[in-house]
Design a protein around this motif. Structure first.
Motif, mmCIF file in Angstrom:
data_model
loop_
_atom_site.group_PDB
_atom_site.id
_atom_site.type_symbol
_atom_site.label_atom_id
_atom_site.label_comp_id
_atom_site.label_asym_id
_atom_site.label_seq_id
_atom_site.Cartn_x
_atom_site.Cartn_y
_atom_site.Cartn_z
ATOM 1 N N ASP A 14 0.671 -1.180 0.106
ATOM 2 C CA ASP A 14 0.056 0.089 -0.018
ATOM 3 C C ASP A 14 0.839 1.131 -0.118
ATOM 4 N N LEU A 15 2.226 1.207 -0.013
ATOM 5 C CA LEU A 15 2.899 2.339 -0.136
ATOM 6 C C LEU A 15 2.936 2.808 -1.746
ATOM 7 N N VAL A 16 2.747 1.858 -2.561
ATOM 8 C CA VAL A 16 2.477 2.335 -4.011
ATOM 9 C C VAL A 16 1.449 3.383 -4.065
ATOM 10 N N ALA A 17 1.835 4.176 -4.924
ATOM 11 C CA ALA A 17 0.737 5.437 -5.165
ATOM 12 C C ALA A 17 -0.765 5.035 -5.300
ATOM 13 N N THR A 18 -0.866 4.067 -6.231
ATOM 14 C CA THR A 18 -2.205 3.516 -6.556
ATOM 15 C C THR A 18 -2.263 2.022 -6.174
ATOM 16 N N PRO A 19 -2.375 1.459 -5.106
ATOM 17 C CA PRO A 19 -2.222 -0.207 -4.812
ATOM 18 C C PRO A 19 -3.174 -0.841 -5.364
ATOM 19 N N GLY A 20 -4.500 -0.444 -5.847
ATOM 20 C CA GLY A 20 -5.469 -1.146 -6.261
ATOM 21 C C GLY A 20 -4.988 -1.396 -7.777
ATOM 22 N N ASP A 21 -4.409 -0.322 -8.548
ATOM 23 C CA ASP A 21 -4.069 -0.501 -10.049
ATOM 24 C C ASP A 21 -2.913 -1.496 -9.859
ATOM 25 N N ALA A 22 -1.897 -1.611 -8.938
ATOM 26 C CA ALA A 22 -0.878 -2.483 -9.065
ATOM 27 C C ALA A 22 -1.250 -3.939 -8.552
ATOM 28 N N LEU A 23 -2.100 -3.965 -7.938
ATOM 29 C CA LEU A 23 -2.712 -5.372 -7.529
ATOM 30 C C LEU A 23 -3.527 -6.018 -8.901
ATOM 31 N N LEU A 24 -4.335 -4.986 -9.343
ATOM 32 C CA LEU A 24 -4.953 -5.492 -10.539
ATOM 33 C C LEU A 24 -3.931 -6.071 -11.689
ATOM 34 N N GLN A 25 -2.730 -5.304 -11.892
ATOM 35 C CA GLN A 25 -2.019 -5.776 -12.638
ATOM 36 C C GLN A 25 -1.348 -7.175 -12.279
ATOM 37 N N LEU A 26 -0.854 -7.263 -10.861
ATOM 38 C CA LEU A 26 -0.550 -8.624 -10.584
ATOM 39 C C LEU A 26 -1.405 -9.774 -10.907
ATOM 40 N N ARG A 27 -2.711 -9.509 -10.579
ATOM 41 C CA ARG A 27 -3.584 -10.403 -10.805
ATOM 42 C C ARG A 27 -3.794 -10.600 -12.181
ATOM 43 N N ALA A 28 -3.661 -9.827 -13.079
ATOM 44 C CA ALA A 28 -3.766 -10.065 -14.687
ATOM 45 C C ALA A 28 -2.641 -10.865 -14.952
ATOM 46 N N ILE A 29 -1.522 -10.637 -14.507
ATOM 47 C CA ILE A 29 -0.377 -11.538 -14.916
ATOM 48 C C ILE A 29 -0.559 -12.779 -14.244
ATOM 49 N N ALA A 30 -0.617 -12.803 -13.113
ATOM 50 C CA ALA A 30 -1.172 -14.358 -12.730
ATOM 51 C C ALA A 30 -1.887 -15.045 -13.298
ATOM 52 N N LEU A 31 -3.009 -14.469 -13.809
ATOM 53 C CA LEU A 31 -4.238 -15.132 -14.469
ATOM 54 C C LEU A 31 -3.562 -15.577 -15.988
ATOM 55 N N GLU A 32 -3.102 -14.765 -16.552
ATOM 56 C CA GLU A 32 -2.227 -15.015 -17.804
ATOM 57 C C GLU A 32 -1.454 -16.221 -17.675
#
Ligand SMILES: Nc1ncnc2c1ncn2[C@@H]1O[C@H](COP(=O)(O)OP(=O)(O)O)[C@@H](O)[C@H]1O
Ligand SMILES: [Mg+2]
Length: 349
Positions: free
Chosen positions: A128-146
């Motif tokens: 949650d130190l990342v400026a937009t943690p929601g966006d960062a987590l969405l990217q991780l999720r997308a990569i994990a799913l791919e």
């Protein structure tokens, strides 16, 4: 719980975790412990710390950390532990988003393949130190799913403060389902007692039982408070013993130290209405419904809507505890040291 999730990941059903907990409750310590356990079981683990940085810089530095783990360099690992994030320099080159994402995906694929039959666990501390943690987590999720779609199972473990999902509006639901939360609370009394007494064996100092009990009680099981209180008690020992009298003096020193290190900053970051409201909450020793607090605050000139908003914000930042009871919450300051600090501040309001 984590081991069960990693076992599921090994079986081809990746499960991801958000480890949630207050500041200094022990998240980093637990991640490091998990890393050791997993590595002993021959899993590959990448542990990185997030910083206040943009989403893309975060993804790029994570790519660097994953690549360093694959390279297997002992030196690069040490660098990561002391915070010299090797990815950071690369991140500054500012690549387009698609590029950053593609590189992280490729690095993860390489890392997972390099570990042949074993699992790759990627831990991100303080996401949650990342400026937009929601966006960062969405990217991780997308990569994990791919990657999952091409049969590469990775387990993500991210840590954050309890407000993480509350601060993510739009993508809240899919993220909570994906990063299944585990909340880390304070130590239970026996563990808190051990945390005080075990380090004392092998020293010349003993604490009276009632002093140990009082430290456990005052700390509420928070490791940071246990350390402060026990440290000053140890320091104030008389002829190798800490009894009531020694502890009374030690308590004042520990309290002053904690106040200076955290309470003062917390207090100065609060808006005037929040200060009034938190003082109202702290003035009671039992949890009270919002309505009662609104009544008290109104007598101080604060409108009920403002009180409700202050309560929400204070609860989100962990300054007051909200005990949910259906829709109606009750509020208290359970933290004994913070309550004392607030009582002292209230005299000056
Ligand atoms: N289970 C535990 N028992 C005793 N002390 C602990 C425990 N977990 C953490 N600590 C101590 O609490 C302090 C804060 O822990 P840390 O992991 O840095 O918290 P966080 O990452 O949640 O801010 C550290 O000094 C750590 O040694
Ligand atoms: Mg930490």
């Amino acid at each position: 719980m984590l081991e069960a999730r990693v076992a599921r990941t090994r079986e081809g059903h990746p499960q991801h975790t958000a480890l949630l907990g207050e500041w200094a409750i022990g998240k980093t310590t637990l991640l490091m412990y998990w890393r050791r356990r997993l590595e002993e079981a021959s899993d590959r683990v990448v542990l990185t710390m997030a910083y206040p940085q943009s989403r893309d810089d975060f993804l790029a530095s994570l790519t660097g950390a994953v690549a360093a783990e694959t390279a297997g360099g002992w030196a690069s690992k040490v660098d990561l532990e002391v915070g010299l994030d090797v990815g950071l320099a690369e991140a500054r080159l500012r690549k387009p988003v698609r590029e950053v994402k593609k590189e992280l995906r490729a690095a993860l694929r390489r890392a997972a393949r390099a570990g042949d039959r074993h699992t790759l666990v990627v831990m991100v501390d303080d996401v949650d130190l990342v400026a937009t943690p929601g966006d960062a987590l969405l990217q991780l999720r997308a990569i994990a799913l791919e990657l999952y779609a091409v049969d590469i199972g990775i387990a993500f473990v991210v840590s954050a403060s309890p407000g993480l999902f509350g601060s993510i509006r739009g993508a809240h639901e899919p993220l909570v389902r994906f990063f299944e939360p585990i909340t880390l609370g304070p130590l239970r009394a026996p563990a808190a007692r051990d945390a005080i007494t075990k380090p004392l064996t092998g020293t010349e100092v003993t604490f009276n039982d009632d002093v140990v009990a009082e430290i456990v009680e005052l700390s509420g099981g928070r490791p940071y408070y246990l350390q402060k209180l026990a440290y000053f008690a140890f320091d104030g020992a008389e002829r190798g013993r800490v009894g009531r009298a020694e502890f009374a003096a030690a308590f004042e020193r520990a309290f002053a130290s904690v106040s200076q290190e955290i309470f003062a900053a917390r207090w100065s970051a609060m808006a005037p209405a929040e200060r009034q409201v938190v003082s109202v909450v702290a003035s009671a020793t039992v949890a009270r419904p919002s309505g009662e607090i609104e009544g008290d605050a109104r007598r101080l000139g604060i409108a009920p809507a403002a009180t409700r908003q202050a309560l929400r914000r204070l609860a989100a930042r962990g300054h007051v505890d909200r005990l949910a009871n259906g829709n109606r919450g009750r509020y208290a300051v359970n933290d004994r040291l913070f309550r004392r600090y607030l009582e002292l501040q209230a005299c000056e309001l």
